[in-house]
Design a protein around this motif. Sequence first.
Motif, PDB file in Angstrom:
ATOM      1  N   GLY A  11       0.637  -1.217   0.015  1.00 15.73           N
ATOM      2  CA  GLY A  11       0.007   0.053  -0.131  1.00 15.73           C
ATOM      3  C   GLY A  11       0.717   1.228  -0.025  1.00 15.73           C
ATOM      4  O   GLY A  11       0.306   2.553  -0.031  1.00 15.73           O
ATOM      5  N   ILE A  12       2.218   1.202  -0.282  1.00 17.57           N
ATOM      6  CA  ILE A  12       3.017   2.196  -0.128  1.00 17.57           C
ATOM      7  C   ILE A  12       3.088   2.983  -1.593  1.00 17.57           C
ATOM      8  O   ILE A  12       3.561   2.231  -2.493  1.00 17.57           O
ATOM      9  N   GLU A  13       2.369   4.149  -1.903  1.00 17.83           N
ATOM     10  CA  GLU A  13       2.074   4.634  -3.293  1.00 17.83           C
ATOM     11  C   GLU A  13       2.927   5.727  -3.340  1.00 17.83           C
ATOM     12  O   GLU A  13       3.525   6.445  -4.163  1.00 17.83           O
ATOM     13  N   ARG A  14       2.844   6.764  -2.367  1.00 22.03           N
ATOM     14  CA  ARG A  14       3.382   8.033  -2.417  1.00 22.03           C
ATOM     15  C   ARG A  14       4.975   7.867  -2.329  1.00 22.03           C
ATOM     16  O   ARG A  14       5.504   7.036  -1.650  1.00 22.03           O
ATOM     17  N   ALA A  15       5.666   8.758  -3.104  1.00 19.85           N
ATOM     18  CA  ALA A  15       6.983   8.717  -2.802  1.00 19.85           C
ATOM     19  C   ALA A  15       7.579   9.026  -1.487  1.00 19.85           C
ATOM     20  O   ALA A  15       6.848   9.826  -0.801  1.00 19.85           O
ATOM     21  N   LEU A  16       8.885   8.688  -1.168  1.00 14.81           N
ATOM     22  CA  LEU A  16       9.429   8.919   0.091  1.00 14.81           C
ATOM     23  C   LEU A  16       9.842  10.412   0.155  1.00 14.81           C
ATOM     24  O   LEU A  16      10.208  11.013  -0.901  1.00 14.81           O
ATOM     25  N   GLU A  17       9.820  10.945   1.379  1.00 14.81           N
ATOM     26  CA  GLU A  17      10.231  12.221   1.770  1.00 14.81           C
ATOM     27  C   GLU A  17      11.086  12.387   2.789  1.00 14.81           C
ATOM     28  O   GLU A  17      11.296  11.276   3.535  1.00 14.81           O
ATOM     29  N   SER A  18      11.818  13.411   2.953  1.00 21.09           N
ATOM     30  CA  SER A  18      12.905  13.735   3.940  1.00 21.09           C
ATOM     31  C   SER A  18      12.124  13.542   5.305  1.00 21.09           C
ATOM     32  O   SER A  18      11.147  14.272   5.673  1.00 21.09           O
ATOM     33  N   GLY A  19      12.551  12.594   6.098  1.00 24.04           N
ATOM     34  CA  GLY A  19      11.978  12.748   7.473  1.00 24.04           C
ATOM     35  C   GLY A  19      11.281  11.250   7.563  1.00 24.04           C
ATOM     36  O   GLY A  19      11.000  10.860   8.647  1.00 24.04           O
ATOM     37  N   ASP A  20      10.918  10.858   6.733  1.00 25.11           N
ATOM     38  CA  ASP A  20      10.015   9.467   6.592  1.00 25.11           C
ATOM     39  C   ASP A  20      11.148   8.498   7.466  1.00 25.11           C
ATOM     40  O   ASP A  20      12.113   8.350   7.188  1.00 25.11           O
ATOM     41  N   GLU A  21      10.235   7.638   7.973  1.00 25.61           N
ATOM     42  CA  GLU A  21      10.956   6.203   8.504  1.00 25.61           C
ATOM     43  C   GLU A  21      10.465   5.181   7.739  1.00 25.61           C
ATOM     44  O   GLU A  21       9.352   4.971   7.360  1.00 25.61           O
ATOM     45  N   VAL A  22      11.262   4.129   7.257  1.00 30.03           N
ATOM     46  CA  VAL A  22      11.029   3.069   6.582  1.00 30.03           C
ATOM     47  C   VAL A  22      11.910   1.909   6.755  1.00 30.03           C
ATOM     48  O   VAL A  22      13.068   1.970   7.246  1.00 30.03           O
ATOM     49  N   PHE A  23      11.109   0.731   6.507  1.00 35.47           N
ATOM     50  CA  PHE A  23      11.821  -0.681   6.819  1.00 35.47           C
ATOM     51  C   PHE A  23      12.089  -1.171   5.412  1.00 35.47           C
ATOM     52  O   PHE A  23      11.127  -1.214   4.626  1.00 35.47           O
ATOM     53  N   ILE A  24      13.284  -1.599   5.112  1.00 33.92           N
ATOM     54  CA  ILE A  24      13.555  -2.134   3.723  1.00 33.92           C
ATOM     55  C   ILE A  24      14.406  -3.449   3.759  1.00 33.92           C
ATOM     56  O   ILE A  24      14.691  -3.595   5.029  1.00 33.92           O
ATOM     57  N   ALA A  25      13.839  -4.229   2.737  1.00 38.30           N
ATOM     58  CA  ALA A  25      14.721  -5.652   2.665  1.00 38.30           C
ATOM     59  C   ALA A  25      15.262  -5.510   1.202  1.00 38.30           C
ATOM     60  O   ALA A  25      14.888  -5.122   0.266  1.00 38.30           O
ATOM     61  N   GLY A  26      16.445  -6.460   1.232  1.00 38.50           N
ATOM     62  CA  GLY A  26      17.055  -6.648   0.077  1.00 38.50           C
ATOM     63  C   GLY A  26      18.360  -7.237   0.363  1.00 38.50           C
ATOM     64  O   GLY A  26      18.692  -7.418   1.501  1.00 38.50           O
ATOM     65  N   PRO A  27      19.210  -7.393  -0.767  1.00 33.83           N
ATOM     66  CA  PRO A  27      20.729  -7.833  -0.501  1.00 33.83           C
ATOM     67  C   PRO A  27      21.478  -7.101   0.479  1.00 33.83           C
ATOM     68  O   PRO A  27      21.205  -5.653   0.170  1.00 33.83           O
ATOM     69  N   GLU A  28      22.438  -7.411   1.064  1.00 35.80           N
ATOM     70  CA  GLU A  28      23.096  -6.604   1.942  1.00 35.80           C
ATOM     71  C   GLU A  28      23.804  -5.542   1.414  1.00 35.80           C
ATOM     72  O   GLU A  28      24.001  -4.483   1.641  1.00 35.80           O
ATOM     73  N   ALA A  29      24.439  -5.829   0.089  1.00 37.16           N
ATOM     74  CA  ALA A  29      25.271  -4.843  -0.562  1.00 37.16           C
ATOM     75  C   ALA A  29      24.305  -3.782  -1.316  1.00 37.16           C
ATOM     76  O   ALA A  29      24.634  -2.601  -1.132  1.00 37.16           O
ATOM     77  N   ALA A  30      23.183  -4.153  -1.691  1.00 41.50           N
ATOM     78  CA  ALA A  30      22.264  -3.087  -2.162  1.00 41.50           C
ATOM     79  C   ALA A  30      21.598  -2.240  -1.210  1.00 41.50           C
ATOM     80  O   ALA A  30      21.383  -1.055  -1.268  1.00 41.50           O
ATOM     81  N   ILE A  31      21.410  -2.876   0.105  1.00 45.32           N
ATOM     82  CA  ILE A  31      20.602  -1.967   1.214  1.00 45.32           C
ATOM     83  C   ILE A  31      21.944  -1.289   1.816  1.00 45.32           C
ATOM     84  O   ILE A  31      21.364  -0.007   1.876  1.00 45.32           O
ATOM     85  N   ASP A  32      23.174  -1.400   1.814  1.00 49.35           N
ATOM     86  CA  ASP A  32      24.005  -0.563   2.253  1.00 49.35           C
ATOM     87  C   ASP A  32      24.293   0.547   1.140  1.00 49.35           C
ATOM     88  O   ASP A  32      24.391   1.834   1.533  1.00 49.35           O
ATOM     89  N   GLU A  33      24.071   0.172  -0.241  1.00 44.96           N
ATOM     90  CA  GLU A  33      24.378   1.429  -1.040  1.00 44.96           C
ATOM     91  C   GLU A  33      23.050   2.207  -1.011  1.00 44.96           C
ATOM     92  O   GLU A  33      22.875   3.635  -1.026  1.00 44.96           O
ATOM     93  N   PHE A  34      21.631   1.546  -0.789  1.00 41.10           N
ATOM     94  CA  PHE A  34      20.553   2.612  -0.561  1.00 41.10           C
ATOM     95  C   PHE A  34      20.639   3.528   0.746  1.00 41.10           C
ATOM     96  O   PHE A  34      20.333   4.665   0.502  1.00 41.10           O
ATOM     97  N   VAL A  35      21.062   2.751   1.722  1.00 37.42           N
ATOM     98  CA  VAL A  35      21.097   3.479   2.826  1.00 37.42           C
ATOM     99  C   VAL A  35      22.247   4.600   2.804  1.00 37.42           C
ATOM    100  O   VAL A  35      22.011   5.870   3.509  1.00 37.42           O
ATOM    101  N   ALA A  36      23.392   4.426   2.080  1.00 33.28           N
ATOM    102  CA  ALA A  36      24.401   5.242   1.688  1.00 33.28           C
ATOM    103  C   ALA A  36      23.644   6.556   1.217  1.00 33.28           C
ATOM    104  O   ALA A  36      24.197   8.050   0.961  1.00 33.28           O
ATOM    105  N   VAL A  37      22.651   6.418   0.188  1.00 38.08           N
ATOM    106  CA  VAL A  37      22.375   7.138  -0.736  1.00 38.08           C
ATOM    107  C   VAL A  37      21.399   8.406  -0.245  1.00 38.08           C
ATOM    108  O   VAL A  37      21.318   9.352  -0.299  1.00 38.08           O
ATOM    109  N   ILE A  38      20.291   7.691   0.520  1.00 39.51           N
ATOM    110  CA  ILE A  38      19.082   8.259   1.194  1.00 39.51           C
ATOM    111  C   ILE A  38      19.059   8.284   2.815  1.00 39.51           C
ATOM    112  O   ILE A  38      18.278   9.083   3.241  1.00 39.51           O
ATOM    113  N   GLY A  39      20.078   7.667   3.354  1.00 40.74           N
ATOM    114  CA  GLY A  39      19.927   7.442   4.674  1.00 40.74           C
ATOM    115  C   GLY A  39      20.372   8.851   5.220  1.00 40.74           C
ATOM    116  O   GLY A  39      21.088   9.615   4.820  1.00 40.74           O
ATOM    117  N   ARG A  40      19.731   8.840   6.550  1.00 44.10           N
ATOM    118  CA  ARG A  40      20.250  10.162   7.391  1.00 44.10           C
ATOM    119  C   ARG A  40      21.286   9.729   8.443  1.00 44.10           C
ATOM    120  O   ARG A  40      21.248   8.894   9.181  1.00 44.10           O
TER     121      ARG A  40
END
Length: 416
Positions: free
Chosen positions: A387-416
């Motif tokens: 049910g997640i339709e709206r795009a993420l915005e700054s300050g949102d909290e999110v649980f994500i799942a995926g390969p560890e390398a992809a997760i690390d890259e994703f966190v480095a790009v958008i994580g606070r």
Amino acid sequence: MTLPVEILLGLYLGLLTGIVPAFVAGSLGFLVRYFTGVTLPGFGVVVLALSIASVQGGLLGLVEPDIAQSPRLLVAVLVVLMLALYAHNQGDKLGAELPRRLSLTSIRQRTLSADVVELVGTMGQVTVRPTGEIRDMEGYPPLPPVLRGTLKNGSWKLPADIPLSELELRLEERLRTDHDLADIDVTIDEQARATITAAPPSGGLSRRVPEGQRAVTIATLVPTGVARGDEVLVRTGERTITGTVLSAGTEIDAEQADTATTKPPTEDGTTALPDGEPESDPEPTERSTASTAGGVGRVTIAVARRAVTSLLEAESPRLVVRSRGTSQEFEAFALIRRSGYVIRRLTVGSTDAVDDPASETDVTMLAVRRQGSETGGRRHGWVFGPGIERALESGDEVFIAGPEAAIDEFVAVIGR
């Protein structure tokens, strides 16, 4: 007048005349950059500053006609321009650095100081200790001395990557569960010091007895690790009675509690050793409701009404703990780990790469809590996939799942 005197007079006139142009230039530079993201051109700042200064200088020239014919005018103009350009530069810089989406939620989400965060592997944790006296909750009886001392000398380890409002909520839940508190309010500052206001337990046992059952206390040999909520079997001769543990205590638990309460605490909440040196990690002064040490003790069990008489008449009841099986939640996490995937929680800092589909190819969003959906420090507003339709915005909290390398890259790009 001599040239040095003219220069000093020019500096004086420039400072006197340049205050208003500098204020206007700085304000316009900030407003234009903050609301439009565009820097106000320097030529426009020069023209604006000279226009404002000419009005003031014209009025001054009516009083002193000789100013226009002296070197002090050139010095004053240079000072006015330098003040205006400097103020414009500072206003533009402030407009670029000031957050554009400033809300009460982001202000309330204070974080811990980096000095108190302990790194354990790749995760950070913090040890929260109470500060000051444990306060009594208004409208409730005062806390018992033993419980007050337990809370005052306690320390609790919590994750350090969440806002202080979430830390306060988790500590409240832990203390309420461990000590059966009727009510509690916790405030944690940036140095991980907790101010605790608590109310003693009231009717805790009666609240835990299910409807239609009775609470019976028996003296028996208690298995090590028995905790509230465990399903047990009580064997009384030829009959076996099923029940749920409401509370348990043994002689070893009582000895440990007595030993802990006799140790004088130091100012930082640790327990002093005989040589005067404090322990680094003191043991809690009271065993929580998590488990017992085992041995001879007493157990309070919720059983059916018809089994009360048989249980009370038993001379030497035997207590057997029933297996609940494997937790489905842990099984699910184990399957995810064996598949090479990890689950991580993060707070969105930058959304520049979120709109790029390539950045989310191997990353699945499981749940999102929007920035404005948290009220009063309580956990509300979680939206679970798909049910997640709206795009993420700054300050949102999110649980994500995926390969560890992809997760690390994703966190480095958008994580606070």
